[in-house]
Design a protein around this motif. Structure first.
Motif, mmCIF file in Angstrom:
data_model
loop_
_atom_site.group_PDB
_atom_site.id
_atom_site.type_symbol
_atom_site.label_atom_id
_atom_site.label_comp_id
_atom_site.label_asym_id
_atom_site.label_seq_id
_atom_site.Cartn_x
_atom_site.Cartn_y
_atom_site.Cartn_z
ATOM 1 N N LEU A 170 -3.987 -4.590 8.154
ATOM 2 C CA LEU A 170 -4.279 -3.344 8.146
ATOM 3 C C LEU A 170 -4.694 -2.974 9.473
ATOM 4 C CD1 LEU A 170 -6.689 -2.015 5.692
ATOM 5 C CD2 LEU A 170 -6.564 -4.439 6.437
ATOM 6 N N CYS A 172 -8.259 -0.357 10.736
ATOM 7 C CA CYS A 172 -9.446 0.301 9.927
ATOM 8 C C CYS A 172 -10.380 0.684 11.088
ATOM 9 C CB CYS A 172 -9.966 -0.483 8.763
ATOM 10 S SG CYS A 172 -10.430 -2.256 9.239
ATOM 11 N N GLN A 261 -9.514 2.411 5.986
ATOM 12 C CA GLN A 261 -8.096 2.215 6.157
ATOM 13 C C GLN A 261 -7.653 3.347 7.367
ATOM 14 O OE1 GLN A 261 -5.476 0.888 3.512
ATOM 15 N NE2 GLN A 261 -3.692 0.579 4.867
ATOM 16 N N ALA A 264 -2.837 4.585 6.221
ATOM 17 C CA ALA A 264 -2.593 3.921 5.130
ATOM 18 C C ALA A 264 -1.203 4.243 4.602
ATOM 19 C CB ALA A 264 -3.635 4.248 4.094
ATOM 20 N N ASN A 311 -2.612 -0.540 -2.392
ATOM 21 C CA ASN A 311 -1.814 0.750 -1.990
ATOM 22 C C ASN A 311 -0.580 0.615 -2.615
ATOM 23 O OD1 ASN A 311 -3.808 2.062 -0.039
ATOM 24 N ND2 ASN A 311 -3.929 -0.134 0.289
#
Length: 317
Positions: A170, A172, A261, A264, A311
């Motif tokens: 991810l 961030c 994040q 997202a 998520n």
């Protein structure tokens, strides 16, 4: 070939396997404490007994013939059986014991495996662990490795394996950075931000995102790139930009609110995503010291949350 003749050729068969593994008469001789000419004679005796050419010799390297490939597989099975006999006494030990050498990618070893090692060592006081943190490809035989963890979607042939956990990534940043510079609403907005990326090859600065059927590729830029996840994590925590990180590295900072994040609703795609596989040499009999470690790691890492569990909306697309 008679049984008696087969027994007389067991040493030659073992030598043949070693020659194939090392790819060299001289290296085999060095490891076995003999001479290259002695190794050559052993291979010739085996070829004569089998009435077939096993190796194609060139000035630079050795190559298995078609019949040699089949003979090698059978000889390797013989050696595996012999090793199982030698290890059989350990099958009846009250406690598993011995040293396990495990090769692990740096980030996986640091953030995922190491936290569980004190519990394992306490549970199995007669097992020693040698954890080698390295991102390079290792050969289990040449590098004398018992277990290896690799991030891949296609485990290599010839090895036994167990899938441990999906490695998701991810992007961030800290709330402070986003408050000062704004929060991207679309991947193209990243062009206006300082991005902290891997930097090992040019493609590392081309971030790819997917949302449903839509895929977007963005060439990001930034003043800081690092091929170590711990450094990228710290750089993000120092408000230097938006960082690409494996979820398991950023998880604690995300949970306590130190990182947030970004994008997202988009799935961040990277060449370094995939499943973490625990790999070991193919054998019918896994030593107890390996068996308990494999089971322990599988149980512990099965409890690790992934980005998609955190998520759920992403996995529905």
């Amino acid at each position: 070939m008679s049984t008696n003749q087969s027994l007389y050729l067991l040493q030659e068969m073992a030598t043949f396997v070693k020659v194939v593994e090392t790819g060299s008469f001289s290296e085999t001789a060095r490891q076995l404490g003999t001479t290259p000419s002695a190794i050559s004679r052993a291979i010739s005796r085996l070829e004569k007994a089998l009435a077939t050419r096993l190796l194609q010799r060139t000035t630079r390297k050795l190559r298995l013939s078609e019949s040699g490939e089949q003979v090698y597989l059978h000889c390797q099975e013989m050696l595996n059986a012999a090793q199982a006999v030698m290890q059989s006494s350990g099958q009846f030990d009250a406690e598993p014991q011995g040293t396990v050498r495990i090769s692990v990618p740096k980030a996986v070893g640091h953030f995922l495996l190491h936290p569980y090692m004190p519990e394992f060592l306490q549970r199995y006081p007669k097992i020693n662990i040698e954890m080698l943190l390295e991102d390079r490809y290792v050969d289990l035989i040449d590098d004398d490795i018992d277990l290896a963890i690799r991030i891949t979607n296609q485990p290599p042939l010839g090895l036994m394996g167990r899938k441990l956990i999906e490695i998701d990534h991810l992007i961030c940043a800290t709330p402070e950075y986003l408050q000062q510079h704004g929060t991207p609403q679309h991947p193209r907005d990243l062009k206006q931000h300082q991005c902290i990326y891997l930097g090992e090859q040019p493609s590392d600065s081309k971030w790819k995102f997917q949302r449903g059927q839509q895929t977007v590729s963005i060439a990001v830029q930034g003043r800081y790139a690092a091929n170590h996840t711990g450094i990228r994590l710290d750089a993000a925590l120092q408000h230097l930009g938006i960082a690409s990180l494996p979820y398991f590295v950023a998880r604690q900072a995300l949970d306590r609110g130190a990182l947030q994040q970004v994008l997202a609703e988009w799935q961040f795609k990277t060449y370094y995503s995939g499943a973490a596989w625990l790999l070991y040499s193919a054998t019918r009999h896994v030593p107890p010291k390996l068996s308990v470690l494999i089971q322990f790691l599988a149980e512990k890492l099965a409890q690790e949350p992934t980005l998609y569990r955190k998520n759920p909306a992403l996995s529905d697309e």
